[in-house]
Design an enzyme around this catalytic site. Sequence first.
Site, PDB file in Angstrom:
ATOM      1  N   GLU A 438       0.839  -1.186   0.000  1.00 47.26           N
ATOM      2  CA  GLU A 438       0.000   0.000   0.000  1.00 47.26           C
ATOM      3  C   GLU A 438       0.886   1.252   0.000  1.00 47.26           C
ATOM      4  OE1 GLU A 438      -2.295   0.191   3.578  1.00 47.26           O
ATOM      5  OE2 GLU A 438      -3.000   2.229   3.230  1.00 47.26           O
ATOM      6  N   ASP A 516      -1.087  -1.096   5.781  1.00 46.84           N
ATOM      7  CA  ASP A 516      -1.029  -0.547   7.132  1.00 46.84           C
ATOM      8  C   ASP A 516      -1.991  -1.306   8.040  1.00 46.84           C
ATOM      9  OD1 ASP A 516       0.703   1.325   6.195  1.00 46.84           O
ATOM     10  OD2 ASP A 516      -0.792   2.933   6.021  1.00 46.84           O
ATOM     11  N   ASP A 518      -4.321  -0.476   9.896  1.00 47.93           N
ATOM     12  CA  ASP A 518      -5.423   0.387  10.328  1.00 47.93           C
ATOM     13  C   ASP A 518      -6.643   0.114   9.449  1.00 47.93           C
ATOM     14  OD1 ASP A 518      -4.856   1.501   7.891  1.00 47.93           O
ATOM     15  OD2 ASP A 518      -4.121   3.412   8.677  1.00 47.93           O
ATOM     16  N   ASP A 520      -7.984   1.753   6.956  1.00 48.09           N
ATOM     17  CA  ASP A 520      -7.736   1.882   5.518  1.00 48.09           C
ATOM     18  C   ASP A 520      -6.962   0.685   4.985  1.00 48.09           C
ATOM     19  OD1 ASP A 520      -9.103   4.156   5.061  1.00 48.09           O
ATOM     20  OD2 ASP A 520      -7.356   5.503   5.152  1.00 48.09           O
TER      21      ASP A 520
END
Length: 656
Positions: A438, A516, A518, A520
Amino acid sequence: MAEDIELQENRAKDYVADNIQVLEGLEAVRKRPAMYIGDISARGLHHLVYEVVDNSIDEALAGFANHIDVTINSDNSIKVVDNGRGIPVDMHEKMHKPALEVVLTVLHAGGKFDKGSYKVSGGLHGVGVSCVNALSDYLRAEIHRDGKIHMQEYSFGKPTCDLTVIGETDHTGTTIIFHPDASIFTETVYDYETLASRLRDLAFLNAGITLTLTDERDMNDKGEYRKDVFHSDEGLKQFVRYIDQGKESLINDIIHLNTVKNDVPVEVAFTYNTSFSESIFSYVNNINTIEGGTHLTGFRRGLTVTLKKYAEENKLLDKLKIELSKEDFLNGLTAVVSVKVAEPQFEGQTKTKLGNNEVAGVVQVAVSEALRNFLEENPKQAKIIVDKVVLAAQARQAAYNARMKVQRKSPLSGAGLPGKLADCKSRDAAACEIFLVEGDSAGGSAKQGRNPNYQAILPLRGKILNVEKALDHKVFESEEIVNMFKALGVTVGTEEDSNEPNMSKLRYHKIIIMTDADVDGAHIATLLMTFFFRKIRPIIENGYLYIATPPLYKCSTKNKKTQEYAWDDHQVQRFVDTYCDGNRDRMVLQRYKGLGEMNPEQLWETTMDPENRMLKQVTLTNASEADRTFSILMGEEVGPRREFIEAHATYANIDA
Ligand code: 0RA
C-alpha cells in the site's frame, strides 16, 4: 465387498488375532493420518467433527433422527449428540465384541450393520468414526438404547474399559465426545466460524434437520454460551437466499426443484442477481464438490439449453449480433446443486469432482423441466433473465476487446512488466514472492529492505478498484489491476468465450498483501482479497495468497538498551513484565500508524524476513460463505453490510 470377506476370514482366527488386526487398522491411521482425513492442519482437525456429524446426518436421512447438537467444550474437545436409534450395542457375532466397539475400532465399519439403509453421507473421505477414535487421545461414546445408557471410553483408538450400562433413559440416541490428539495435529483449537458454516450448510442441504453449535469457551456477560441454531424448512431455496443476501436480486423468485430421477435424489435452486459474477456451489452426498463434476455439467447444460431455446422461440434474441456463449448464461447467477449418489466416484486433485456420468443427464433433465415451467409461467421474469444474458454477451465482447488491448502489449519478456514493479532476480516461481504494498512510500522502504534475490515489490496507489461493483471491461481498464496481472504473469480469458485465468506462467508462489494495520489498510487488503477471489481464485485455492502482519508497537526500555516489536497488547504487557519490572512508566511505547513509519531495516526485520515474519495464509474453507461475505462487504446493498459489520466488528477500535 472387501471388508466382508476380511471379516469372514477373521472369524476363523482366534480372538487375539482379531484384536491385533483391528489395532493394526487404527495404527495405520495414526501413522499416516493425512491419508485418511486429508491433512493434519486445521482442516483435518475440523474434519474430525464433520466425520462424526455425518454419521448422525445419515441416521437423520434414514428417518430416525432430526436433532444434532455439537458442543465445543472448554478443553477443545467436541461433543456430538443426536436423537437417532443409537449405535447398536449388542454382540457382533463375527467380531465377538459389541457392535459399538466394532464401529469405533474398525475402519469403514460404520454402516455395515444396516445393509438396507441408504447411506449417502459419510464424510469426504468416508472413513467413519473409527478414524476419529484413532486420532483422539480420549473418546467417550454414550448410547441411549433399549431404556439404558451404555458407555465406553477409548484412548488413541483403544478401549480403556468395557462397554458398561451406567443408567436408565427414556429416549434413544448417540453421544460421541472426543479430544483430538495434540501429537498428531498441528492445530488443536477449534474455530467456531468454521464449524458454524459447515453446520449451516448441512441444515440447508438437509431440510428439516436441526443442528446446533454451542461454544463453551465463549460466554457473554449474561452467562450464556455462544450458540447458533441451524434449521431450514425450504432447503436450497433458503441457501440461495442466504448466499445472495448482500446482492440485489434481478428477479423475485428462486427456481427450486427437489426430485428423484433414476434413483438419484436431485435438489437444485437458482436465481439471478444484478452482479456480474457467477456463484455456483455443488454438493454430492453433502460434500462440497469444489472441482465440480458431472452434476454441475448437467446443471449448466440444462440451464443454457433451456434458456436459449426459450429465448429463440420467443424471438428475444433477434437484435443480438454476436453468438451467445455458455458463460453469458452464468453472469449474475447464484445456484446450489445437491445430489445424493449411492456409489459416488470422486476424481480430481482434491477428490471433490464427481465422475459418475449417469448423473449429468439426470440433473440436466430435472433442471430443464423445472426451468421450462418457470419461464412459461413467468414471462416477465423470463424476459428480464434473457435481457441480462444478452447484456452479458455484449459486456463479454467489450471486456475481451479491453483485455486484448492490454494483453497484446504485454509479451512474456521483462519488457511487459509494469514499470512500478521492482522484480526479483530468481525466475523460479516456487521460490519467488511478490509484496503488494500500500502506497509508494512504504513501497520504497520495502524495495530497500527486501532480499532482491527472491522478493519482488509492487507498490499500489491507494484503493484499488472494487471488482465486486465493476463490469469486467472496467476491471481490465484499471491500471493497478492490469499491473497486478502483468506482474503475476496471469492472463484471463485469452480464449474469447472463457473467463478462466491462465496460471501456467504465474511468476510467484507467494503473493503477499502488505498494508497498514489500520482501517484503511484493512479495506485495501479486503479489496485485494475480493479481486483474487472473484478474478483469480486459483491463487487462493492453491494457497499462494498471504497477508503480512506488520507490528503495531515498538516497546523500548527508557534507556533504549532493550527493544522489541509487539503485535498485540499481550506482547506489550510481556515486555513490561520482563524488562520493566512490571512498571509501565519504564517503557517507551511507539505505536506504528503505518508501514511508512518503519525504516527499511525495521520493515525487513519485522514483516518481510522469512526467519521472523508471521504471514497469514488466506484459505478458503467455505466458498459459498466467502461469496456471501464478499458481496455483503463490497456490494451495493447497505443494510446487510451494516448488520454484518456490527456483528463482526474486529477493527472497531484499532485506531483509537
Ligand atoms: C447402524 C445401525 C443402527 C444405527 C446406527 C448405525 C447409528 C450410527 C450412528 C452414528 C451416529 N449416530 C448414529 N446413530 C445410529 C441401528 C440399527 C437398528 O436399530 O436396528
